[in-house]
Design an enzyme around this catalytic site. Structure first.
Site, mmCIF file in Angstrom:
data_model
loop_
_atom_site.group_PDB
_atom_site.id
_atom_site.type_symbol
_atom_site.label_atom_id
_atom_site.label_comp_id
_atom_site.label_asym_id
_atom_site.label_seq_id
_atom_site.Cartn_x
_atom_site.Cartn_y
_atom_site.Cartn_z
ATOM 1 N N HIS A 1 0.883 -1.167 -0.169
ATOM 2 C CA HIS A 1 0.001 -0.110 -0.045
ATOM 3 C C HIS A 1 1.044 1.280 0.127
ATOM 4 O O HIS A 1 0.083 2.392 -0.486
ATOM 5 C CB HIS A 1 -0.925 0.163 1.288
ATOM 6 C CG HIS A 1 -1.924 -0.946 1.283
ATOM 7 N ND1 HIS A 1 -3.147 -0.759 0.698
ATOM 8 C CD2 HIS A 1 -1.908 -2.484 1.236
ATOM 9 C CE1 HIS A 1 -4.058 -1.707 0.820
ATOM 10 N NE2 HIS A 1 -3.177 -2.740 1.024
ATOM 11 N N ASP B 1 3.490 10.009 -0.373
ATOM 12 C CA ASP B 1 2.214 8.854 0.021
ATOM 13 C C ASP B 1 1.883 7.950 -0.905
ATOM 14 O O ASP B 1 2.116 8.023 -2.183
ATOM 15 C CB ASP B 1 0.934 9.954 0.275
ATOM 16 C CG ASP B 1 0.090 9.395 1.216
ATOM 17 O OD1 ASP B 1 0.017 8.100 1.461
ATOM 18 O OD2 ASP B 1 -0.555 10.242 1.956
#
Ligand code: ADP
Ligand code: G6P
Length: 472
Positions: free
Chosen positions: A162, A370
């Site tokens: 992720h 991110d």
């Protein structure tokens, strides 16, 4: 031991421990997008979720949650400190996020990481039925695919990261780089958020392990491991439904009133993490106030920053710095009853969060790095009115998809200030056009589309998806 044909393995279980006012402990489904997306699929399989239930001590025996079996894996105090807070969140997390904080290396942490990954692999081997599909999630469990394949060669194993996967120059710093790569290569399919990450991984397979590799396939022993980008998403329909609820609209109106009916509201919603660029954003905002480009009475900033990984020193230091700066800015620029920044560290339920999204004229999502950033996608999905400007960092995975956002480089303070001003002063027609394009993208690329595309790539024969039919 009950066995399942589909097993999800993640550091955290998808349920939270809720303590009622009378002290009774109750387990409730946690609201994350991953959980709601996978839920219909998991229930139909039927599936098991292997994960840590939080806390230390013996693993609790948990009831099924809406038909999904919960299989908890225990962590001791030492595991929590050395595996979760240590190797996962003080070595890998900073290194994978461009080393924006210094990654720390300790040999003891690596031993704990191996030990905990072995425990997760053994737990998974027990609950997976012959030939089952196993989907391992994230950086805490990178050794699980390899360990599990050794225990259960009959399984079809997927791994999805992720967070970002760093370029070779950074990854090469890891003392145990070869073992980490070999662990991931135990999977049949290794998924990343972005194509660049798959490219980095392929380059490392060549450089560190001397394996023949392209950005799509890596040959390992007598197997082929497929790799690729599968950008994660959110439950777009659920968010849109929440945003149109009359009580949420009323709550949004109330929030605007309580904020003093300012001309414009800027909102940021982050976990309190040094990757999120909170300090840079505060500095940009404070300089705009000092320069007189932004006035407190016209514009307010609402910063939600929910504390995270609170026993890790780098997170404690960040919180102290952020709170000192918020205090300074409010002291210098606020007025009685009119703070420059509304600073909130509480967790909110989905309805309250959606009301906040609906109030935000500008949503500032400016992480230094991110993997994806679901907050940016949630904001877009919540703007069923097509209003609202998204200011988005080029360094969030979401920027690859939400290219109509107002994009900024958060490392460039002048650029960040200019980006905020551009978003605040944008022509409403331009804002609407951009928002509409982003909403359309998310409508097609929601979390179900993500799960379907990953699982159908993993399950080449499509047997699971065929069996699940419409539920998939
Ligand atoms: P990360 O995975 O690094 O935490 P994301 O933006 O991808 O960052 O995901 C954060 C998730 O946490 C989002 O679904 C967001 O709605 C949720 N969240 C963030 N802050 C809060 C809060 N204060 N209360 C409730 N949920 C929150
Ligand atoms: C990121 C990670 C997840 C993690 C989450 C919350 O999204 O990719 O794996 O669960 O942050 O962090 P926490 O340390 O509380 O699990």
């Amino acid at each position: 031991m009950r066995q399942s044909s589909l097993v999800v393995v993640a550091n955290r279980l998808p349920i939270d421990d809720n303590t009622a006012p009378d002290g009774a402990c109750e387990w409730r489904r946690s609201p994350g997008g991953l959980v709601s997306a996978l839920h219909p699929l998991l229930r139909a399989a039927p599936a098991t979720w292997v994960g840590w239930a939080g806390g230390t001590g013996p693993a609790p025996v948990l009831p099924d949650v809406d038909g999904v079996r919960m299989h908890s894996v225990p962590l001791s105090q030492a595991d929590l400190h050395d595996h979760y807070e240590g190797f996962a969140n003080s070595t890998l997390w900073p290194l994978y996020h461009d080393a924006v904080e210094q990654p720390v290396h300790h040999r003891r942490w690596w031993e704990a990481y191996q030990r905990v990954n072995q425990r997760f692999a053994e737990a998974t081997a027990e609950v997976a039925e012959p030939g089952a599909l196993v989907w391992v999630q994230d950086y805490h469990l990178q050794l699980v695919p390899g360990l599990l394949r050794a225990l259960r060669p009959d399984l079809r194993i997927g791994f999805f990261l992720h967070v970002p996967f760093p370029p070779p120059e950074l990854f090469m710093q890891l003392p145990r780089r070869a073992e980490l790569l070999r662990g991931m290569l135990g999977a049949d399919l290794v998924g990343f958020q972005r194509a660049q990450a798959a490219h980095n991984f392929a380059q490392l397979a060549v450089k560190v392990l001397q394996l023949p590799a392209t950005d799509r396939r890596i040959a390992v022993d007598d197997r082929v491991v497929r790799i690729g980008a599968f950008p994660v998403s959110i439950d777009t329909a659920e968010m849109a439904a929440l945003a149109t609820r009359p009580d949420v609209a009323a709550r949004a109106a109330r929030l605007r009133h309580d904020l003093g009916n300012p001309g414009q509201v800027i909102l940021s919603v982050d976990r309190m993490d040094y990757t999120k660029g909170i300090e840079q954003r505060l500095k940009a905002y404070s300089e705009l106030l000092a320069d007189g480009h932004v006035k407190v009475r016209d514009t307010v900033l609402v910063q939600v920053a929910v504390p995270s990984r609170e026993r890790v020193g780098q997170y404690q230091d960040l919180r102290e710095r952020v709170e000192r700066e918020v205090g300074r800015i409010n002291g210098e620029f606020g007025r009685v009853g009119e703070p420059a920044i509304h600073y909130l560290t509480q967790p909110f339920d989905r309805a309250e969060l959606t009301a906040l999204y609906r109030v935000a004229d500008v949503m500032a999502v400016t992480p230094l790095r991110d993997g994806m950033n679901l907050v940016a996608k949630e904001y877009v999905a919540a703007r069923v009115d097509d209003a609202g400007a998204l200011l988005l960092s080029e360094f969030a995975g979401a920027a690859a998809e939400l290219s109509q956002a107002y994009l900024v480089n958060p490392h460039d303070l002048e650029g960040l200030k200019q980006g905020l001003l551009t978003a605040l002063r944008a022509d409403p027609a331009d804002v609407r056009e951009r928002m509409r394009a982003m909403r359309e993208h998310l409508h097609r690329h929601d979390i179900r589309a993500w799960a379907r595309s990953y699982l159908s790539a993993l399950d080449e024969s499509d047997s699971l998806l065929t069996r699940l039919g419409a539920n998939a």
